[in-house]
Design a protein around this motif. Structure first.
Motif, short mmCIF file in Angstrom:
data_model
loop_
_atom_site.label_atom_id
_atom_site.label_comp_id
_atom_site.label_asym_id
_atom_site.label_seq_id
_atom_site.Cartn_x
_atom_site.Cartn_y
_atom_site.Cartn_z
N SER A 140 6.34 -16.91 -1.50
CA SER A 140 5.18 -17.76 -1.30
C SER A 140 3.90 -17.14 -1.85
N PHE A 141 3.96 -15.93 -2.39
CA PHE A 141 2.77 -15.26 -2.87
C PHE A 141 2.74 -15.25 -4.39
N SER A 142 1.53 -15.40 -4.93
CA SER A 142 1.37 -15.41 -6.40
C SER A 142 1.57 -14.02 -6.98
N ALA A 143 1.83 -14.00 -8.29
CA ALA A 143 1.99 -12.72 -8.98
C ALA A 143 0.69 -11.92 -8.91
N ALA A 144 -0.45 -12.62 -8.99
CA ALA A 144 -1.74 -11.94 -8.93
C ALA A 144 -1.93 -11.25 -7.59
N ALA A 145 -1.53 -11.92 -6.51
CA ALA A 145 -1.67 -11.34 -5.18
C ALA A 145 -0.80 -10.09 -5.03
N LEU A 146 0.42 -10.17 -5.55
CA LEU A 146 1.32 -9.02 -5.47
C LEU A 146 0.80 -7.85 -6.31
N LEU A 147 0.23 -8.16 -7.47
CA LEU A 147 -0.32 -7.10 -8.33
C LEU A 147 -1.52 -6.42 -7.67
N ILE A 148 -2.35 -7.21 -6.99
CA ILE A 148 -3.48 -6.63 -6.26
C ILE A 148 -2.98 -5.74 -5.13
N GLY A 149 -1.92 -6.19 -4.44
CA GLY A 149 -1.33 -5.37 -3.38
C GLY A 149 -0.78 -4.07 -3.92
N LEU A 150 -0.10 -4.14 -5.08
CA LEU A 150 0.39 -2.92 -5.72
C LEU A 150 -0.77 -2.05 -6.20
N GLY A 151 -1.88 -2.70 -6.56
CA GLY A 151 -3.08 -1.96 -6.94
C GLY A 151 -3.58 -1.08 -5.81
N ALA A 152 -3.41 -1.54 -4.57
CA ALA A 152 -3.79 -0.72 -3.42
C ALA A 152 -2.95 0.55 -3.36
N GLY A 153 -1.65 0.41 -3.59
CA GLY A 153 -0.78 1.57 -3.60
C GLY A 153 -1.11 2.52 -4.75
N PHE A 154 -1.44 1.93 -5.91
CA PHE A 154 -1.81 2.74 -7.07
C PHE A 154 -3.12 3.48 -6.82
N GLY A 155 -4.11 2.77 -6.28
CA GLY A 155 -5.40 3.39 -5.99
C GLY A 155 -5.28 4.48 -4.94
N TYR A 156 -4.44 4.22 -3.95
CA TYR A 156 -4.19 5.22 -2.89
C TYR A 156 -3.58 6.48 -3.50
N ALA A 157 -2.70 6.28 -4.48
CA ALA A 157 -2.03 7.41 -5.13
C ALA A 157 -3.00 8.23 -5.98
N LEU A 158 -4.03 7.60 -6.51
CA LEU A 158 -4.94 8.30 -7.40
C LEU A 158 -5.68 9.44 -6.72
N LEU A 204 0.83 -1.20 0.00
CA LEU A 204 0.00 0.00 0.00
C LEU A 204 0.86 1.25 0.00
N TYR A 205 1.96 1.20 0.77
CA TYR A 205 2.79 2.40 0.89
C TYR A 205 3.90 2.51 -0.15
N THR A 206 3.65 1.84 -1.29
CA THR A 206 4.41 2.18 -2.50
C THR A 206 3.77 3.39 -3.17
N SER A 207 2.67 3.88 -2.59
CA SER A 207 1.91 4.98 -3.21
C SER A 207 2.75 6.23 -3.49
N PRO A 208 3.70 6.66 -2.63
CA PRO A 208 4.48 7.84 -2.98
C PRO A 208 5.23 7.71 -4.30
N ALA A 209 5.70 6.50 -4.59
CA ALA A 209 6.40 6.30 -5.87
C ALA A 209 5.42 6.45 -7.03
N PHE A 210 4.22 5.88 -6.89
CA PHE A 210 3.20 6.03 -7.92
C PHE A 210 2.81 7.50 -8.09
#
Length: 302
Positions: free
Chosen positions: A149-167, A102-108
């Motif tokens: 141990s996490f799928s690519a889909a799970a990681l992309l959804i997690g990054l989606g949270a950071g992206f959505g937060y940035a929007l 989620l807190y990758t948002s500053p980069a986004f």
């Protein structure tokens, strides 16, 4: 001091967001699911904001229909989307990993602001963003062995949270060029509430909202980490760069950690403490303007 006030307002918003766990825990114990809590949050906030608007902001209650996409951006693409991604990531992974993503948002925000808002990315800001991402990763308690141990889909959804937060910072910045911070906050939550009420079935739990102390958690969640936080953030965002605001707002996990220590007796590890310190350093870094060195003139004649 006034020049620093926008940053103080953003830091205040982050502090309010950091308290959200207290209210969420109370509502979770009362039997609400994650998305039901999000719905309670935005509906309560929308109701409070409408009342406040009728009482004190009558001149800021109207928007132009052509600007509705801006509030779809802040309300649905940001508030609703990032919450869905965030809580889904928690289910697919775990809370520490979800928080860090989620807190990758500053980069986004920095990249999106550079592309769409024409904001510059200087060396100080890049360092602050890097410290923020590293700090949030450490503060979340991540070890290097968990990611595999996490799928690519799970990681992309997690990054989606950071992206959505940035929007919110991007759409909000554009909306603030046309509207008062109160107007932006009001319509963000009206649109989010309109999207969530029919999709979450929250109406079926209306009776639980007023049982015991549940209503106190509902009102508290609607006021402190929602109405006050988003109004303060919007006010500060109007007066500073989106990318800088996003970095300052990452004080939230530090406040959340302090809440856990003081209220719930959590004991953060050394890496979490280092991560929190890096976040604080990054926030301080974007707020300090070192005075330019005075050029020596006529020094030989002095």
């Amino acid at each position: 001091m006034y020049k620093k006030l926008p940053y103080l307002m953003i830091a205040f918003a982050a502090a309010m967001w950091g308290l959200i766990g207290f209210f969420v825990k109370g509502l979770s114990d009362a039997g609400f699911s994650a998305m039901e809590i999000v719905t309670v949050r935005v509906v309560t906030a929308a109701g409070i904001l409408v009342l406040v608007g009728l009482a004190a902001y009558r001149d800021h209650l109207k928007i132009r229909i052509k600007d509705l996409p801006l509030f779809i951006g802040t309300g649905i693409l940001s508030i609703v989307f990032f919450n869905w991604c965030y809580f889904t990531a928690i289910e697919l992974m775990n809370i520490p990993i979800a928080v860090a993503l989620l807190y990758t948002s500053p980069a986004f925000v920095a990249v999106l602001s550079f592309i769409f808002l024409k904001e510059s990315i200087d060396r100080k800001k890049l360092i602050a963003i890097a410290l923020t991402i590293i700090g949030c990763t450490l503060a979340a308690g991540i070890t290097g062995q968990e990611g595999a141990s996490f799928s690519a889909a799970a990681l992309l959804i997690g990054l989606g949270a950071g992206f959505g937060y940035a929007l919110y910072s991007i759409f909000g910045k554009v909306a603030l060029r046309k509207y008062h911070p109160f107007t932006v906050t009001l319509y963000t939550f009206i649109v989010a509430a309109a999207a969530l009420i029919p999709t979450t079935g929250i109406a079926g739990k209306a009776s639980i909202l007023f049982n015991g102390s549940t209503w106190l958690y509902v009102i508290g969640l609607g006021i402190f980490p929602t109405v006050l936080a988003y109004f303060a953030y919007s006010w500060g965002l109007e007066r500073t760069e989106s990318s800088t605001a996003a970095v300052v707002a990452t004080l939230e996990p530090v406040i959340a950690t302090l809440l856990g220590v003081i209220v719930y007796g959590d004991r953060p590890g050394i890496l979490q403490l280092i991560g929190s310190l890096l976040i604080v350093i990054s926030v301080v870094a974007v707020n300090i303007s070192l005075p330019a060195r005075k050029l020596k003139s006529t020094s030989l004649s002095d």
